[in-house]
Design a protein around this motif. Structure first.
Motif, PDB file in Angstrom:
ATOM      1  N   ASP A 169       7.475  13.002  -4.597  1.00  0.00           N
ATOM      2  CA  ASP A 169       6.713  11.965  -5.309  1.00  0.00           C
ATOM      3  C   ASP A 169       7.501  11.304  -6.440  1.00  0.00           C
ATOM      4  O   ASP A 169       6.923  10.575  -7.258  1.00  0.00           O
ATOM      5  N   GLU A 170       8.795  11.542  -6.505  1.00  0.00           N
ATOM      6  CA  GLU A 170       9.632  10.917  -7.521  1.00  0.00           C
ATOM      7  C   GLU A 170      10.547   9.887  -6.863  1.00  0.00           C
ATOM      8  O   GLU A 170      11.064  10.115  -5.762  1.00  0.00           O
ATOM      9  N   LEU A 171      10.758   8.765  -7.565  1.00  0.00           N
ATOM     10  CA  LEU A 171      11.644   7.727  -7.044  1.00  0.00           C
ATOM     11  C   LEU A 171      13.086   8.207  -7.089  1.00  0.00           C
ATOM     12  O   LEU A 171      13.561   8.713  -8.113  1.00  0.00           O
ATOM     13  N   THR A 172      13.764   8.069  -5.980  1.00  0.00           N
ATOM     14  CA  THR A 172      15.177   8.405  -5.901  1.00  0.00           C
ATOM     15  C   THR A 172      15.886   7.328  -5.100  1.00  0.00           C
ATOM     16  O   THR A 172      15.249   6.441  -4.535  1.00  0.00           O
ATOM     17  N   TYR A 173      17.202   7.378  -5.070  1.00  0.00           N
ATOM     18  CA  TYR A 173      17.972   6.379  -4.333  1.00  0.00           C
ATOM     19  C   TYR A 173      18.983   7.082  -3.437  1.00  0.00           C
ATOM     20  O   TYR A 173      19.533   8.126  -3.795  1.00  0.00           O
ATOM     21  N   GLU A 174      19.211   6.478  -2.275  1.00  0.00           N
ATOM     22  CA  GLU A 174      20.166   7.025  -1.323  1.00  0.00           C
ATOM     23  C   GLU A 174      21.020   5.894  -0.778  1.00  0.00           C
ATOM     24  O   GLU A 174      20.628   4.713  -0.831  1.00  0.00           O
ATOM     25  N   PRO A 175      22.209   6.193  -0.260  1.00  0.00           N
ATOM     26  CA  PRO A 175      23.091   5.128   0.238  1.00  0.00           C
ATOM     27  C   PRO A 175      22.436   4.324   1.353  1.00  0.00           C
ATOM     28  O   PRO A 175      21.598   4.824   2.102  1.00  0.00           O
ATOM     29  N   ALA A 176      22.841   3.054   1.448  1.00  0.00           N
ATOM     30  CA  ALA A 176      22.368   2.197   2.537  1.00  0.00           C
ATOM     31  C   ALA A 176      22.757   2.807   3.877  1.00  0.00           C
ATOM     32  O   ALA A 176      23.705   3.598   3.979  1.00  0.00           O
ATOM     33  N   GLN A 208       0.807  -1.221   0.000  1.00  0.00           N
ATOM     34  CA  GLN A 208       0.000   0.000   0.000  1.00  0.00           C
ATOM     35  C   GLN A 208       0.845   1.279   0.000  1.00  0.00           C
ATOM     36  O   GLN A 208       0.300   2.377   0.017  1.00  0.00           O
ATOM     37  N   SER A 209       2.147   1.143  -0.031  1.00  0.00           N
ATOM     38  CA  SER A 209       3.017   2.313   0.060  1.00  0.00           C
ATOM     39  C   SER A 209       3.109   3.046  -1.276  1.00  0.00           C
ATOM     40  O   SER A 209       3.191   2.425  -2.339  1.00  0.00           O
ATOM     41  N   PRO A 210       3.114   4.386  -1.267  1.00  0.00           N
ATOM     42  CA  PRO A 210       3.376   5.127  -2.508  1.00  0.00           C
ATOM     43  C   PRO A 210       4.724   4.754  -3.133  1.00  0.00           C
ATOM     44  O   PRO A 210       4.876   4.798  -4.355  1.00  0.00           O
ATOM     45  N   LEU A 211       5.686   4.376  -2.289  1.00  0.00           N
ATOM     46  CA  LEU A 211       6.976   3.951  -2.814  1.00  0.00           C
ATOM     47  C   LEU A 211       6.841   2.672  -3.627  1.00  0.00           C
ATOM     48  O   LEU A 211       7.542   2.496  -4.629  1.00  0.00           O
ATOM     49  N   ARG A 212       5.924   1.785  -3.216  1.00  0.00           N
ATOM     50  CA  ARG A 212       5.701   0.563  -4.001  1.00  0.00           C
ATOM     51  C   ARG A 212       5.200   0.905  -5.393  1.00  0.00           C
ATOM     52  O   ARG A 212       5.673   0.350  -6.394  1.00  0.00           O
ATOM     53  N   ASP A 213       4.238   1.809  -5.490  1.00  0.00           N
ATOM     54  CA  ASP A 213       3.734   2.205  -6.816  1.00  0.00           C
ATOM     55  C   ASP A 213       4.839   2.837  -7.654  1.00  0.00           C
ATOM     56  O   ASP A 213       4.931   2.602  -8.867  1.00  0.00           O
ATOM     57  N   ALA A 214       5.688   3.635  -7.028  1.00  0.00           N
ATOM     58  CA  ALA A 214       6.789   4.273  -7.757  1.00  0.00           C
ATOM     59  C   ALA A 214       7.764   3.229  -8.285  1.00  0.00           C
ATOM     60  O   ALA A 214       8.247   3.336  -9.422  1.00  0.00           O
ATOM     61  N   LEU A 215       8.065   2.216  -7.488  1.00  0.00           N
ATOM     62  CA  LEU A 215       8.957   1.146  -7.940  1.00  0.00           C
ATOM     63  C   LEU A 215       8.333   0.344  -9.072  1.00  0.00           C
ATOM     64  O   LEU A 215       9.021  -0.061 -10.021  1.00  0.00           O
ATOM     65  N   PRO A 231      15.774   2.655  -2.092  1.00  0.00           N
ATOM     66  CA  PRO A 231      14.835   3.564  -2.753  1.00  0.00           C
ATOM     67  C   PRO A 231      14.132   4.476  -1.756  1.00  0.00           C
ATOM     68  O   PRO A 231      13.925   4.128  -0.588  1.00  0.00           O
ATOM     69  N   ALA A 232      13.736   5.653  -2.222  1.00  0.00           N
ATOM     70  CA  ALA A 232      13.000   6.615  -1.404  1.00  0.00           C
ATOM     71  C   ALA A 232      12.199   7.505  -2.347  1.00  0.00           C
ATOM     72  O   ALA A 232      12.379   7.477  -3.570  1.00  0.00           O
ATOM     73  N   LEU A 233      11.284   8.281  -1.797  1.00  0.00           N
ATOM     74  CA  LEU A 233      10.505   9.237  -2.575  1.00  0.00           C
ATOM     75  C   LEU A 233      10.939  10.659  -2.223  1.00  0.00           C
ATOM     76  O   LEU A 233      11.079  10.994  -1.048  1.00  0.00           O
ATOM     77  N   ALA A 234      11.153  11.471  -3.234  1.00  0.00           N
ATOM     78  CA  ALA A 234      11.439  12.891  -3.053  1.00  0.00           C
ATOM     79  C   ALA A 234      10.529  13.655  -4.002  1.00  0.00           C
ATOM     80  O   ALA A 234      10.649  13.513  -5.226  1.00  0.00           O
TER      81      ALA A 234
END
Length: 610
Positions: free
Chosen positions: A390-397, A250-257, A385-388
């Motif tokens: 509403d756009e998919l972005t990536y950040e270090p572990a 149900q996460s917005p991040l899931r839809d973005a992925l 992955p993360a949202l910024a």
């Protein structure tokens, strides 16, 4: 790179040289210039376009846009696959926005081992993997596609999708997951209720309430069984987008992925200069990476069947000895139930796949120089992955694990070994998972208590006839006998006997799954009883030794005597195809290969024809 990882990879490459070369030749032959649909006759092509909307139909007719197959395991009975209901429309829209076209090419069956556990339907479970592979191949067989998006999560479903896709190895392919349900009743609390019920101390209402509090909403079950092991493997093998495995449905991040997977597959087609077919992604290095990740996380023993079968589909010969040798040098970095109290949501929150992959890469335990659906090299999978906006972005572990009881760095692992070992002896070969088994239970010597049906064992337990030291031998449970059902229903009873202070172990030619727990279990014994293996000659009272430390599985009977003993007859129901589904997989039972090569009818028949 760790020298053992290098050596195991090198010997797999040597062993597979001929079969891998033949496979890559087939991939190259299929990857002729331009979309295969351009070579379809007009009538054939018209059938492929008939049901499409006008803009997509015109674009496809003029060959100006790549066309992507969507293959889904959706049904709304399985919690893990319910979220896929909305994916086709979302993916088609994302493909249009990215300059492509999508067609729903086909569905594949998806059964739930949790529902069929201990029932006749469970005998169709392993068989379903090959059926899913064939159904995937049917969906991709129309020569209409430049790439594929495969929607699946659970046990046999993901391996089946991968095997089917590898038969069309020239197509770029991305696996699209759905994520786990929110945490419910902790798994250990649920298991305690199961054990109390097995002892007659809890009512069926109590048990049902506990189960429903654990399995309660759309998404994957949260323990680290085969379904979640699948997700881990797809990510580490480069078939998921980075970080896609354990984001909630149900996460917005899931839809973005999910949308990003659609856009990314278009970048991998033969119409671009970054063509990346699945047959090139799944190579010897990717297979070894998958084994390493399985071991480092204490994943499902089912993958000692599924990984060899998936590898074989790409012309790669993976052996149980490869698992054992890698297990000796791969540290255990995660404790997720049944190997600990946490669930996959806790694992994800502690740092998840990005943290794990970074640690394994930095320790030299993963091949970094692989092709992935995210591009060249595994470094992209160090990112989360993360949202910024509403756009998919990536950040270090995360630099540090947020819960050292769940996820640890390679410098301070839970254990120096991966916990999956191979056993050998006069009973044949077997696999054992010891990451959840206490050290004092790694060696068990006790008289055999032999059963040819799991229900007979459970009846004997209920009657109080097993309250002693014993090695429960449950035979005629292999792929050629009754489809190799999981025997997870035995776990509560065996756990009760062990907790009473008895020396207890299980020896079987069946499966125990990713939900196997604290009782030592020598599983996938091969040759199986139905093939006349030594397990079919064990008698009640024979002294059995299971030694996970030295890798021994044997009975203390002179070899000459064992060889001359009569093979026990299989139970009557295996002669008579009566019961739910049994008559439907008689051909599978006759054709299936041994467990050590993946228990696959597809590869068994291919090997026989070669």
């Amino acid at each position: 790179m760790h020298p053992v990882v290098q050596e195991v990879t090198a010997r797999i490459r040597r062993r597979s040289a001929a079969t891998r070369a033949a496979y890559l030749d087939r991939v190259a032959a299929a990857a002729e210039q331009g979309p295969a649909r351009s070579r379809l006759a007009c009538a054939n092509f018209a059938h492929g376009l008939a049901a499409m909307g006008t803009p997509d139909k015109d674009a496809l007719r003029r060959f100006v846009k790549p066309n992507v197959a969507i293959v889904s395991a959706y049904n709304d009975m399985l919690s893990a696959h319910k979220p896929f209901e909305t994916y086709p429309a979302l993916l088609k829209q994302a493909l249009r926005e990215a300059g492509g076209i999508g067609q729903f090419a086909g569905g594949v069956p998806a059964m739930c081992d949790g529902i069929t556990q201990g029932r006749d339907g469970m005998q169709l479970s392993l068989f379903s993997r090959d059926l899913i592979a064939m159904a995937t191949a049917v969906a991709l067989s129309h020569d209409m596609f430049d790439g594929a998006l495969l929607l699946g999560v659970c046990d046999k479903i993901v391996p089946g999708l991968v095997i089917g896709a590898l038969a069309f190895g020239h197509l770029p392919t991305i696996l699209v997951p759905a994520g786990p349900m929110a945490s419910g009743l902790p798994n250990r609390d649920k298991s305690r209720v199961r054990q109390r019920y097995a002892e007659g101390l809890a009512s069926s209402d109590e048990l049902l309430a506990a189960e429903m509090a654990s399995y309660h909403s759309p998404g994957t079950c949260t323990f680290y069984g085969t379904a979640n092991s699948n997700q881990m493997l797809m990510e580490v093998m480069g078939l998921h987008l980075p970080g896609a495995s354990f984001v909630h449905p149900q996460s917005p991040l899931r839809d973005a992925l999910t949308r990003a997977a659609a856009a990314q597959v278009l970048r991998l087609t033969a119409l671009t200069d970054t063509y990346t077919p699945i047959g090139h992604v799944v190579d010897e290095r990717a297979v070894v990476n998958g084994v390493v990740a399985l071991l480092a996380t204490g994943g499902s023993t089912n993958h000692t069947l599924h990984l060899p079968a998936m590898a074989a589909a790409a012309g790669i010969q993976l052996d149980w000895a490869d698992f054992a040798d890698l297990s000796a040098v791969v540290p255990l970095l995660a404790r997720v139930y049944p190997n600990g109290a946490a669930d996959v949501n806790d694992f994800h929150a502690a740092g998840g796949t990005a943290f794990l992959i970074r640690e394994l890469l930095d320790a030299g335990l993963l091949h970094p120089d692989v092709k992935t659906v995210a591009g060249q090299g595994l470094d992209a999978y160090r990112l989360a992955p993360a949202l910024a906006d509403d756009e998919l972005t990536y950040e270090p572990a995360l630099a540090d694990s947020l819960d050292l009881e769940v996820l640890r760095p390679a410098s301070t692992p839970f254990a120096p070994e991966g916990g999956l070992r191979m056993l050998r002896g006069n009973l044949g070969r077997a696999v054992i998972k010891v990451s959840a088994v206490a050290e004092q239970h790694h060696v068990v010597e006790a008289p055999a208590a032999v059963f040819d049906d799991q229900y007979d064992f459970l009846a004997a337990f209920s009657a109080g006839a097993l309250d002693r030291d014993l090695v429960a031998v449950i035979r005629y449970q292999g792929p050629a006998a009754n489809g190799m059902p999981e025997l997870h229903k035995l776990t509560p009873a065996l756990s009760v006997l062990q907790e009473r202070g008895h020396r207890v172990a299980l020896v079987t030619d069946g499966r125990m799954s990713g939900a196997s727990g604290t009782v030592p279990a020598a599983i996938h014994v091969t040759p199986e009883a139905a093939a006349g293996g030594p397990i079919a000659r064990i008698r009640d009272g024979d002294p059995v030794r299971l030694d996970a430390r030295t890798g021994v599985l044997e009975i203390d009977v002179p070899d000459g005597e064992l060889a001359t003993r009569a093979v026990a007859a299989p139970p009557p129901q295996q002669h008579d195809p009566v019961g739910t589904g049994r008559e439907l997989f008689a051909a599978f039972r006759r054709s299936v290969g041994p467990a050590e090569y993946g228990a696959s009818v597809i590869h068994s028949l291919a090997k026989a024809s070669a």
